[in-house]
Enzyme design. Structure first.
Site, PDB file in Angstrom:
ATOM      1  N   CYS A  14      -6.582   4.177  -3.413  1.00  0.00           N
ATOM      2  CA  CYS A  14      -6.842   2.834  -2.901  1.00  0.00           C
ATOM      3  C   CYS A  14      -8.015   2.125  -3.578  1.00  0.00           C
ATOM      4  O   CYS A  14      -7.841   1.147  -4.294  1.00  0.00           O
ATOM      5  CB  CYS A  14      -7.076   2.921  -1.393  1.00  0.00           C
ATOM      6  SG  CYS A  14      -7.651   1.400  -0.618  1.00  0.00           S
ATOM      7  N   ASP A  48       0.842  -1.194   0.000  1.00  0.00           N
ATOM      8  CA  ASP A  48       0.000   0.000   0.000  1.00  0.00           C
ATOM      9  C   ASP A  48       0.879   1.247   0.000  1.00  0.00           C
ATOM     10  O   ASP A  48       1.619   1.484   0.964  1.00  0.00           O
ATOM     11  CB  ASP A  48      -0.901  -0.018   1.246  1.00  0.00           C
ATOM     12  CG  ASP A  48      -2.099   0.891   1.113  1.00  0.00           C
ATOM     13  OD1 ASP A  48      -1.939   2.022   0.643  1.00  0.00           O
ATOM     14  OD2 ASP A  48      -3.206   0.470   1.500  1.00  0.00           O
ATOM     15  N   ASP A  49       0.842   2.022  -1.077  1.00  0.00           N
ATOM     16  CA  ASP A  49       1.602   3.281  -1.197  1.00  0.00           C
ATOM     17  C   ASP A  49       3.097   3.057  -1.415  1.00  0.00           C
ATOM     18  O   ASP A  49       3.910   3.886  -0.984  1.00  0.00           O
ATOM     19  CB  ASP A  49       1.427   4.179   0.036  1.00  0.00           C
ATOM     20  CG  ASP A  49       0.036   4.780   0.153  1.00  0.00           C
ATOM     21  OD1 ASP A  49      -0.815   4.491  -0.701  1.00  0.00           O
ATOM     22  OD2 ASP A  49      -0.199   5.542   1.114  1.00  0.00           O
TER      23      ASP A  49
END
Length: 447
Positions: free
Chosen positions: A91, A57-58
């Protein structure tokens, strides 16, 4: 970089044909029109492989250099897609693109929350796990679900095994089937380590079945902790990258942003304090990825121990990237390179060890690739392509990709067309930006 004048926003279909014109000017192949639903396909592998997807994530591409085990086990033994982007750098839209092989204009998931999307805008009954389950695959999900998910919501369609939550490093709840399991703040509750243990156990369980399996693992790392400008590393990794600098990117705290959209042009330069906060956040992200590195090792070891490693395609990627001060910005949901570019490495049958692909690829390519590998039947026409087709040209070639984004305010909405050498951006306020990705040091890929 060239910044054009304002004019009325073009319809999305016109934006696609802008891509065709852009490629034609450069003498490059146009590829596939995603609006038509056509895709370049290759025949499925004769033996249907297992598929394991690890999606962080990221994570930006250069962060992969901080993960030695992942580099040894996946990069050196798999195929690296060096120009991998997401079609919407946020997201929920990114997860929707992965689960369907379709862009935001098709899924209608433009943002994390209504009215411009959110998880409930996606038809959960017509997604990749549903198609794989119908094709005879065991399906499992471990880790962060789409933003807005809460364990009390239960299991979405298509999943035989569902061990998911809404993210977090400590003090979170996972749903395991119908049972809610709460974790605290002790070192053994660190979420990436818990997911690693659960992933290994699920692989062992799935391997005992006669069916091939699909497993999706979503660590929260290296996302910043809720309400914090830093990620949370595992206790054993705190300080491992002490003093690590920000990436060597001339776009960080750029001196002149007058050629950007009005919103960006009005942004002040980051102060020394803000830059140090950003650097400390970047350091913490690198440290948080060391536990993901351990998770990758656990997954590969579990596949090896069960005799499934040679029959498994392992995909490592991220849902989107993140800006660390580039163009004076921090965050995502903008059409700039650090936000849209993500690592993508695939190891397994059909993906040569040590190969590097420079053709632009996107997260909408993952679902059609997995469908082709497994012999499943997609319930929706794909807008992406089978990644293996990029290997037919020796990893070279070009392609136009549509990038979209929708912030809560309409001024931040954008469409962009990106090839390997050019990127055209059009914001809802009519402002435009055109980049030469190879010549402009403030827009060039950093990895």
């Amino acid at each position: 970089m060239v910044h054009g004048g304002k004019r009325e926003a073009a319809p999305r279909r016109v934006v696609w044909w802008l891509a065709v014109a852009l490629l034609a000017l450069e003498g490059l192949p146009v590829g596939v029109d995603p609006a038509s639903g056509a895709s370049l396909g290759v025949e499925a592998a004769p033996e249907r492989p297992n598929v394991v997807v690890i999606m962080t994530d990221d994570q930006t591409p250069e962060m992969l250099d901080a993960m030695p085990k992942t580099k040894e086990l996946l990069v050196e033994r798999g195929t690296t897609f060096r120009d991998s982007v997401v079609v919407n750098p946020l997201c929920c839209p990114s997860h929707a693109a992965f689960l369907t092989g379709r862009s935001s204009r098709s899924t209608r998931v433009y943002n994390n929350t209504p009215p411009l999307g959110g998880m409930f805008a996606l038809d959960q009954g017509n997604t990749l796990p549903v198609w794989l389950q119908a094709a005879g695959y065991s399906t499992g999900k471990i880790g962060k679900a789409m933003l807005g998910y809460a364990p009390a919501m239960g299991t979405p369609p298509g999943w035989d095994s569902w061990e998911a939550n809404g993210g977090g490093y400590y003090d979170y709840t996972l749903i395991d089937g119908r049972q809610l399991v709460s974790y605290g703040s002790a070192p053994e509750d660190y979420s990436t380590d818990v997911l690693a243990t659960r992933s290994a156990s699920t692989i062992e369980r799935f391997a005992g079945d006669q069916r091939p399996f699909f497993l999706m693992i979503n660590p929260f790392a290296p996302h910043y902790a809720t309400g914090s400008p830093t990620a949370t590393p595992a206790p054993r990794h705190i300080g491992a990258f002490a003093g690590a600098p920000l990436p060597a990117d001339p776009a960080i705290n750029e001196a002149d942003v007058s050629d950007k959209s009005p919103q960006v042009a009005a942004t002040s330069r980051l102060s020394a304090t803000a830059l140090e906060t950003t650097r400390a956040g970047y350091q913490s992200q690198l440290e948080s990825l060391l536990a993901v590195d351990d998770l990758v090792e656990r997954v590969v070891s579990a596949l090896d121990a069960t005799g499934e490693l040679d029959h498994t395609v392992i995909v490592f990627t991220s849902d989107n990237g993140l800006l660390h001060g580039q163009h004076r910005l921090r965050g995502k949901n903008v059409p700039y390179e650090p936000a849209i570019r993500v690592p993508l490495v695939v190891r397994g049958p059909g993906f040569p060890a040590g190969a590097v692909v420079d053709t632009p690829v996107a997260n909408i390519d993952l679902a059609p690739t997995i469908v082709a590998l497994t012999g499943a039947t997609a319930g929706l026409p794909a807008e992406g392509i089978d990644l293996r087709t990029t290997l037919l040209s020796g990893g070279q070639g070009d392609r136009a990709l549509l990038i979209e984004g929708a912030m809560s305010g309409t001024a931040g909405c954008f469409d962009a067309i990106r090839t390997s050498t050019r990127k055209y951006i059009r914001f809802a306020d009519g402002s435009e930006e055109l980049y030469d990705l190879r010549a402009d040091p403030t827009s060039s890929p950093a990895w």
